[in-house]
Design an enzyme around this catalytic site. Structure first.
Site, PDB file in Angstrom:
ATOM      1  N   ASP A  34      -1.546   1.195   1.643  1.00 48.01           N
ATOM      2  CA  ASP A  34      -2.877  -0.132   1.698  1.00 48.01           C
ATOM      3  C   ASP A  34      -3.524   1.002   0.211  1.00 48.01           C
ATOM      4  O   ASP A  34      -5.108   0.995   0.621  1.00 48.01           O
ATOM      5  CB  ASP A  34      -3.858   0.622   3.347  1.00 48.01           C
ATOM      6  CG  ASP A  34      -3.183  -0.023   4.295  1.00 48.01           C
ATOM      7  OD1 ASP A  34      -1.712  -0.961   4.065  1.00 48.01           O
ATOM      8  OD2 ASP A  34      -3.233   0.367   5.374  1.00 48.01           O
ATOM      9  N   GLU A 200      -2.040  -9.550   7.726  1.00 46.58           N
ATOM     10  CA  GLU A 200      -3.266  -8.822   7.904  1.00 46.58           C
ATOM     11  C   GLU A 200      -3.354  -9.079   5.957  1.00 46.58           C
ATOM     12  O   GLU A 200      -2.799  -9.074   5.296  1.00 46.58           O
ATOM     13  CB  GLU A 200      -3.054  -7.695   8.914  1.00 46.58           C
ATOM     14  CG  GLU A 200      -1.646  -6.639   8.068  1.00 46.58           C
ATOM     15  CD  GLU A 200      -1.375  -5.927   8.489  1.00 46.58           C
ATOM     16  OE1 GLU A 200      -1.736  -5.819  10.030  1.00 46.58           O
ATOM     17  OE2 GLU A 200      -0.413  -4.872   8.956  1.00 46.58           O
TER      18      GLU A 200
END
Length: 321
Positions: A34, A200
């Site tokens: 991420d 997401e």
């Protein structure tokens, strides 16, 4: 003769359907789950933030490295008193005014006991944690309050967030964006109605007259223990809208709240499960897509995920890597 022509056409088709490999990366290119990428105005130095280790900070003189680990952004852990406050996920870094804002998630895997926090800095090295932004969730909430990403749409700062359950929402923030704006309500902007709603990592950027919503779809993690069926792993998709607060559709006109999404990058060659993405407008390269991925030549564990960058071609009106 016919066979050689057919072979050439097949090769051309393979190129058309293929994706460019990530740009070369040197130094510490792992520890990159991420990622969030930003460039310091004062000296042009690049900073990369990533999940875990109380938000790991890496830095480099060039976007491709050599990357060096510096330290944890929030070494004491978050002020938010939830499980995961000493780990911290999914950083997003933006600059508003003269201040950098680091948004992060406090959560634990598979639950909705989540909150998005914020820290500030004037130099990208030293951070002050302010704790909760007011975006949180618990069991039974419409969404999971993770993966926050702030975006200025020209009038307001909006925060996009969410994962599984009701998927992706956004909400208006105060300016400066330490907390949710008074009276603001969250609006769903993307949803996969079938399966596990595996969507997401929202990130919005603008090109031309449109706001582009990038997001990750599929299984993100644990590939060393259990890989999904082919195509079920992470991939990056996009929708666009004339407004940053909703109305996103994909290239075929399918609403992003009804399963829409045009694939920008997926597994190919030795790149597996790319996701956790963002877009950075680099002064030399132009727009680049950055993300994490598994290099199948190295290994599939979460700790082995690499930092990837590809240049984006916007000439068709849709991002192509």
């Amino acid at each position: 003769m016919k066979s050689s022509i057919l072979a050439s056409l097949m090769g051309l088709a393979a190129l058309v359907k293929g994706y460019a490999n990530p740009l070369a990366c040197s130094g510490v290119c792992g520890n990159a789950h991420d990622p969030a990428l930003i460039r310091r105005d004062s000296d042009g130095r690049y900073y990369r933030f990533s999940t875990g280790g109380k938000i790991a900070i890496h830095s480099a003189k060039a976007i491709t490295g050599p990357w060096t680990y510096l330290h944890a952004a929030i070494p004491a852990g978050s002020k938010i008193n939830l499980a995961g406050k000493d780990d911290l996920w999914a950083p997003d870094v933006s600059k508003f005014g003269n201040t950098y804002y680091l948004f992060y998630t406090v959560s634990s895997f598979g639950t909705q006991n989540s909150a998005i926090g914020v820290a500030t800095s004037t130099d990208l090295d030293n951070w002050t944690d302010h704790g909760a932004t007011g975006i949180s969730s618990k069991a039974g909430s419409a969404y999971n309050a993770i993966d926050g990403a702030a975006y200025f749409d020209g009038s307001n700062i909006v925060m996009s967030f969410g994962s599984f359950w009701g998927d992706i929402y956004n909400v208006k923030m105060n300016n400066p964006p330490l907390t949710v704006a008074s009276g603001a309500s969250s609006t769903r902007i993307a949803y996969k109605p079938s399966g596990t709603h595996a969507q997401e990592g929202a990130f919005i950027t603008k090109n031309g007259n449109y706001h582009y919503l990038f997001f990750s779809v599929g299984q993100c993690c644990g590939f060393d223990a259990s890989k999904p069926a082919a195509g079920g792993e992470y991939k990056i998709q996009v929708c666009r809208s004339s407004k940053a607060t909703g109305g996103f559709v994909d290239k075929n006109g399918v609403s992003c709240t009804n399963g829409g999404g045009t694939t920008v990058l997926e597994s190919h060659g030795w790149v597996y499960g790319p996701g956790g993405q963002g877009v950075f407008w680099d002064p030399s390269l132009g727009a680049v897509l950055y993300y994490h991925y598994v290099d199948t030549r190295i290994g599939y564990s979460d700790g082995q995920k690499k930092f990837g960058i590809n240049k984006i071609d916007w000439s068709s009106g849709w991002p192509v890597v």
